[in-house]
Design an enzyme around this catalytic site. Structure first.
Site, PDB file in Angstrom:
ATOM      1  N   ASP A  31       0.871  -1.164   0.000  1.00 35.96           N
ATOM      2  CA  ASP A  31       0.000   0.000   0.000  1.00 35.96           C
ATOM      3  C   ASP A  31       0.915   1.223   0.000  1.00 35.96           C
ATOM      4  OD1 ASP A  31      -2.312   1.597   0.195  1.00 35.96           O
ATOM      5  OD2 ASP A  31      -2.199   1.594   2.375  1.00 35.96           O
ATOM      6  N   ASP A  33      -0.112   5.033   1.021  1.00 34.34           N
ATOM      7  CA  ASP A  33      -0.339   6.003   2.093  1.00 34.34           C
ATOM      8  C   ASP A  33      -0.257   5.331   3.459  1.00 34.34           C
ATOM      9  OD1 ASP A  33      -0.906   7.968   0.110  1.00 34.34           O
ATOM     10  OD2 ASP A  33      -2.918   7.140  -0.078  1.00 34.34           O
ATOM     11  N   GLY A  75      -8.367   3.441   3.771  1.00 31.45           N
ATOM     12  CA  GLY A  75      -8.044   2.351   2.866  1.00 31.45           C
ATOM     13  C   GLY A  75      -9.035   2.108   1.752  1.00 31.45           C
ATOM     14  N   ARG A  78     -11.987   6.430  -2.830  1.00 30.25           N
ATOM     15  CA  ARG A  78     -12.457   7.725  -2.345  1.00 30.25           C
ATOM     16  C   ARG A  78     -13.982   7.827  -2.259  1.00 30.25           C
ATOM     17  NH1 ARG A  78     -11.567  12.154  -6.452  1.00 30.25           N
ATOM     18  NH2 ARG A  78      -9.558  11.096  -6.572  1.00 30.25           N
ATOM     19  N   SER A 153      -5.954   5.093  -3.761  1.00 20.45           N
ATOM     20  CA  SER A 153      -5.872   6.486  -4.172  1.00 20.45           C
ATOM     21  C   SER A 153      -5.611   6.611  -5.668  1.00 20.45           C
ATOM     22  CB  SER A 153      -4.756   7.200  -3.404  1.00 20.45           C
ATOM     23  OG  SER A 153      -4.567   8.509  -3.897  1.00 20.45           O
ATOM     24  N   ASN A 155      -4.268   9.256  -6.694  1.00 22.87           N
ATOM     25  CA  ASN A 155      -3.107  10.142  -6.691  1.00 22.87           C
ATOM     26  C   ASN A 155      -1.800   9.387  -6.533  1.00 22.87           C
ATOM     27  OD1 ASN A 155      -4.630  12.691  -6.693  1.00 22.87           O
ATOM     28  ND2 ASN A 155      -5.274  12.066  -4.651  1.00 22.87           N
TER      29      ASN A 155
END
Length: 263
Positions: A31, A33, A75, A78, A153, A155
């Site tokens: 993962d 973030d 997790g 969004r 994400s 991003n």
């Protein structure tokens, strides 16, 4: 005699490690973030700003609490995070188009508003990777392991570039890839399985590295060799209950030349 003593000490230290992550492992699926970069903190702040503002504007309650991020958002893709948080308050909003304006009171509008807050923070403050994660990546590459990032994400590529990590990960399965390929998000293991497939490694030879409960659940459900959880706030007991094989405070706790102590 001195050499024998040194070997014995190294062996004893190796036995104290919570998991021999290298044995039987061909690939690591990270993962992003909260695992490689501290952007989980930025996401948490962005969600707080979004929902504190929205609840105040809408005159709905109860107010946003610290536990809401881990209970309803952490997790997840969004827009799932938006839906699940709103459901916790008994709020149902229209979906709106996926590219809906951040000003609109829709699921996609609120999700895009949160993304604008997040990217604004990253652009203003930048992002640095966790030093322990950088050391762990180097150790994995030295052993010839394949590496991938699996993130909810959208991003993820931008964050990897900002952190100087993009060159280490030939495979990135993020929210945009999941959307394009119709893959369900975590806690479903589909995105982790897709990353393993793109690396050409069977799941049984992959170790999942996560910090979110939903990500740990995904790893535990996917038939992977092991799930390593990093406790960045979810809690050791919670992560183990979700299916983690081992919980550490930092990834370099898994390196044999580290003491496992952190400030």
């Amino acid at each position: 005699m001195t050499q024998q003593k040194t070997t014995q000490q190294a062996t004893a230290q190796q036995k104290t490690l919570p998991l021999d992550v290298w044995a039987g492992t061909s690939a690591l699926l990270f993962d992003l973030d909260g695992v490689l970069t501290p952007t989980a903190d930025v996401h948490e702040l962005a969600w707080r700003r979004l929902f504190e503002g929205y609840l105040a504007q809408a005159g709905r309650g109860p107010a946003y609490a610290d536990s809401d991020y881990f209970d309803h958002i952490d997790g997840k893709p969004r827009f799932d995070g938006v839906r699940d948080f709103l459901a916790s308050r008994g709020i149902v909003l229209p979906e709106g188009p996926e590219d809906d304006s951040p000003e609109h009171e829709t699921v996609h509008g609120l999700g895009n508003r949160k993304n604008a807050v997040f990217t604004g923070i990253i652009e203003e403050e930048g992002v640095a990777p966790y030093p322990g994660s950088v050391r762990f990546i180097a150790a994995a590459e030295a052993r010839g392991l394949k590496l991938a990032v699996v993130s909810s994400s959208r991003n993820a590529p931008a964050v990897l570039r900002a952190a100087g990590l993009a060159g280490h990960f030939p495979v990135v399965v993020d929210g945009a890839v999941a959307k394009a390929e119709g893959l369900p998000g975590k806690p479903d293991p589909a995105t982790f399985r897709r990353a393993a497939e793109l690396l050409g490694v069977p799941p049984a030879e992959c170790v999942v590295v996560e910090d979110a409960v939903s990500g740990v659940q995904a790893g535990a459900a996917g038939g992977f060799r092991a799930v390593v959880a990093i406790d960045r706030g979810a809690g050791e007991a919670t992560l183990k209950a979700a299916g983690a094989d081992v919980v550490v405070r930092d990834l370099d706790d898994l390196l044999p030349d580290r003491t496992g102590t952190h400030p």
